[in-house]
Design an enzyme around this catalytic site. Sequence first.
Site, PDB file in Angstrom:
ATOM      1  N   ASP A 218       9.244 -12.036  14.791  1.00  0.00           N
ATOM      2  CA  ASP A 218       9.491 -13.005  15.536  1.00  0.00           C
ATOM      3  C   ASP A 218      10.107 -14.083  14.572  1.00  0.00           C
ATOM      4  OD1 ASP A 218      10.506 -12.577  18.333  1.00  0.00           O
ATOM      5  OD2 ASP A 218       8.620 -13.132  19.133  1.00  0.00           O
TER       6      ASP A 218
ATOM      7  N   GLY B  67      10.444 -10.925  29.107  1.00  0.00           N
ATOM      8  CA  GLY B  67      12.276 -11.388  28.750  1.00  0.00           C
ATOM      9  C   GLY B  67      12.990 -11.382  27.146  1.00  0.00           C
ATOM     10  N   GLY B  68      11.600 -12.107  26.583  1.00  0.00           N
ATOM     11  CA  GLY B  68      11.642 -12.133  24.499  1.00  0.00           C
ATOM     12  C   GLY B  68      13.558 -13.602  24.949  1.00  0.00           C
TER      13      GLY B  68
ATOM     14  N   ASN C 154       4.906  -8.683  22.268  1.00  0.00           N
ATOM     15  CA  ASN C 154       6.046  -8.511  21.945  1.00  0.00           C
ATOM     16  C   ASN C 154       6.859  -7.204  22.126  1.00  0.00           C
ATOM     17  OD1 ASN C 154       8.524  -9.624  20.537  1.00  0.00           O
ATOM     18  ND2 ASN C 154       8.275  -8.547  17.884  1.00  0.00           N
TER      19      ASN C 154
ATOM     20  N   ARG D  16      -0.942 -18.383  20.132  1.00  0.00           N
ATOM     21  CA  ARG D  16      -0.181 -17.555  19.358  1.00  0.00           C
ATOM     22  C   ARG D  16      -0.688 -16.427  18.138  1.00  0.00           C
ATOM     23  NH1 ARG D  16       4.945 -14.966  20.316  1.00  0.00           N
ATOM     24  NH2 ARG D  16       6.833 -15.107  18.745  1.00  0.00           N
TER      25      ARG D  16
ATOM     26  N   THR E 226       2.126 -11.937  25.168  1.00  0.00           N
ATOM     27  CA  THR E 226       2.855 -10.185  24.343  1.00  0.00           C
ATOM     28  C   THR E 226       2.224  -9.825  23.385  1.00  0.00           C
ATOM     29  OG1 THR E 226       5.048 -10.037  24.142  1.00  0.00           O
ATOM     30  CG2 THR E 226       3.763 -12.320  23.557  1.00  0.00           C
TER      31      THR E 226
ATOM     32  N   SER F 282       8.549 -18.848  19.456  1.00  0.00           N
ATOM     33  CA  SER F 282       8.497 -18.155  20.538  1.00  0.00           C
ATOM     34  C   SER F 282       9.663 -18.504  21.781  1.00  0.00           C
ATOM     35  CB  SER F 282       7.031 -18.024  21.206  1.00  0.00           C
ATOM     36  OG  SER F 282       6.941 -17.460  22.901  1.00  0.00           O
ATOM     37  N   SER F 283       9.794 -17.891  22.521  1.00  0.00           N
ATOM     38  CA  SER F 283      10.444 -18.524  23.603  1.00  0.00           C
ATOM     39  C   SER F 283       9.812 -18.186  24.521  1.00  0.00           C
ATOM     40  CB  SER F 283      11.466 -17.366  23.988  1.00  0.00           C
ATOM     41  OG  SER F 283      12.422 -16.707  22.693  1.00  0.00           O
TER      42      SER F 283
ATOM     43  N   THR G  16       6.194  -8.926  26.859  1.00  0.00           N
ATOM     44  CA  THR G  16       5.027  -9.420  27.586  1.00  0.00           C
ATOM     45  C   THR G  16       4.901  -9.566  28.552  1.00  0.00           C
ATOM     46  OG1 THR G  16       6.771 -10.609  25.671  1.00  0.00           O
ATOM     47  CG2 THR G  16       5.383 -12.532  27.365  1.00  0.00           C
TER      48      THR G  16
HETATM   49  O1  DON Z   1       7.330 -14.702  22.257  1.00  0.00           O
HETATM   50  C1  DON Z   1       8.452 -14.352  22.253  1.00  0.00           C
HETATM   51  O2  DON Z   1       9.381 -15.071  22.335  1.00  0.00           O
HETATM   52  C2  DON Z   1       8.808 -12.719  22.029  1.00  0.00           C
HETATM   53  N1  DON Z   1       8.304 -12.321  21.487  1.00  0.00           N
HETATM   54  C3  DON Z   1       8.208 -12.507  23.395  1.00  0.00           C
HETATM   55  C4  DON Z   1       9.259 -10.597  23.728  1.00  0.00           C
HETATM   56  C5  DON Z   1       9.856 -10.545  25.183  1.00  0.00           C
HETATM   57  O3  DON Z   1       9.139 -10.942  25.986  1.00  0.00           O
HETATM   58  C6  DON Z   1       9.171  -9.331  24.901  1.00  0.00           C
HETATM   59  N2  DON Z   1      10.099  -8.415  26.554  1.00  0.00           N
HETATM   60  N3  DON Z   1       9.923  -9.202  27.177  1.00  0.00           N
END
Ligand code: DON
Length: 613
Positions: free
Chosen positions: A463, A513-514, A441, A129, A439, A492-493, A421
């Site tokens: 984040d 997918g954030g 982000n 990360r 990712t 993060s997710s 991501t």
């Molecule tokens: O680490 C995370 O949770 C976010 N930065 C992920 C971002 C993400 O999945 C965007 N996209 N689809």
Amino acid sequence: MKNRNPSIRKAVATCLALAYLLPIPASIAQSPAVQSSSAPQDVAVVKYDNSFEIFKPVWGLKGMVATEQHLATQAGAEILRQGGNAVDAAVAVGFALAVVLPNAGNLGGGGFMLIHDSAKSESIALDFREVAPASATRDMYLDDKGNVIAGKSTRTPYSVGVPGTVAGLTQALSEHGTMPLAKVMAPAIKLATEGFRVSPVLAEQFNNQRTHLERWPATKAIFFKHKSPASTCRLEECPAAEIEPYKSGDLLIQKDLAHSLNLIAQHGAKGFYEGEIAKNIVRSLTDSVSTMTLADLSNYKTVKRKPVEGTYRGIKILSMPAPSSGGIHLIQMLNLLERYPLQDYGFGSAKSIHLMAESARLAYADRAEHLGDPEFFKVPGKGLVSKKYADSISPLINIEKSTPSKNIKAGQPQNYESDQTTHFSVMDDRGNVVSTTYTLNLNFGSGIVAGGTGILLNNEMDDFSIKPGVANAFGLVGGDANAVAPGKRPLSSMTPVILMRDGQPWIATGSPGGARIITTVLQNIVNVIDFKMNIAEAASMPRMHHQWLPDFLRVERGISPDTIEKLKAMGHDVKVMPTMGRVQTVQYENKQFYGASDPRNPDGSAIGIEQKK
Ligand code: DON
């Protein structure tokens, strides 16, 4: 065996998705006309039409790769065919995606790689990360009145965290791979040097993000071209009216990126964290002040962590611990769901959706309070994933009615221990498995390409919780646990997962997918384990999402109107919104490999490796 035409397979699969949603009533499924018939015309029907599965995974005998970009899948498959193991192939994919999926694949971002190394009989969670630079401060995104400065954490040099991807990929290879770095990077270097054709999906991304990308001269020079051959301005300096982003069918060559990849292939991680690339990154992020220094880059360190573990109906779940919230909340939600007979309620039923939403509501309330970088904040990880904690909070779920989020606060787990991501999954025939989510982000990250490198830089700093209670780009809120601090990793997710059955790797999956990553992965697992779907079906089904705040239930198109009515009657504020997540799944079953790339992205593919003779 190759997935011959992923786009067509996926289009067909998508068209059929709605039809699948109606479960076959038991009375029809078992009707004598379907089961058997003595009438000769029915025999053919029975013979060729005897499967309930509308979607089928890709098949292979010697390994499997699934990614969001078919050229990257091919890169991984090629490495497996040359005798590489799953880690060799995954590292090849990671570098290739940085070329062919520039909005998410990356060298300038970070992520998490879950590895099951069968020879060492160990599973590890490699954390690469991004970290906040040494100059970062808690209130760096606030003005002197304490208000958030719009866009500072997403669209400026201050949004960039110190990248971890190159450190992560090179370390995974040296500790768990078998091939030299230059060999696994060769496909990526070729794709950057010789170029590849821009797909309609990527062209749409370039077009949608046009204003974001054309703000930065070095970015403009890569993803834009002259509108007319008569135009002679240097791309970096051209007025917006004279340029346009690359279009579908154009050949995109990335010379600077090829040069950077060559430097890394020759010098390893040092080629990125020291020398020419590092200097160019620092220069690009220095305006009047330097937001990142050479020391930030040379000090970057990955962390090897123990995967977070849980069980769901007898299947072992391995996933990413903090600083990702993904694995912890995935297991927390599964623990809550385990007490309900979801299989009897059925896929897509209001009851199943309601219970998943209510479990997510509780988990995301905890996320906002308890999760952050474990080096800076005591994360009650073991408490949150314990069955005992699920027992204690499960009474908060009313099986008939939704509970407004304002009535839900974070729980008190026992402290037992002191929108871009992408995900890719690989298995080889030696029992090794890799599940990676990484990712930049947001789409194309900060949008900033470090001049001369071709490398897009992340905007992962968003984040962090930039101010308590203020939502980030994914609507997620947080507090102290995830406040900005120098050297700290933002929460993060991302939820790379390996499922183990009877002590053996069974399935690897994950998704972008954030905030919606965790619920996407949850449903993928529940679809397989409870609803008995194969991995292609599981990937194709419409999804739901709830994240506590904002308090509404998001669903994809394809949940039936009367199910939505039932959910509304239970008290849910239901919104049908764009698709969520794009899972990439591989599976080992009956001594064979299966793969499925989410039909939500037609550019992705799964490739199974054939037996030589
Ligand atoms: O680490 C995370 O949770 C976010 N930065 C992920 C971002 C993400 O999945 C965007 N996209 N689809």
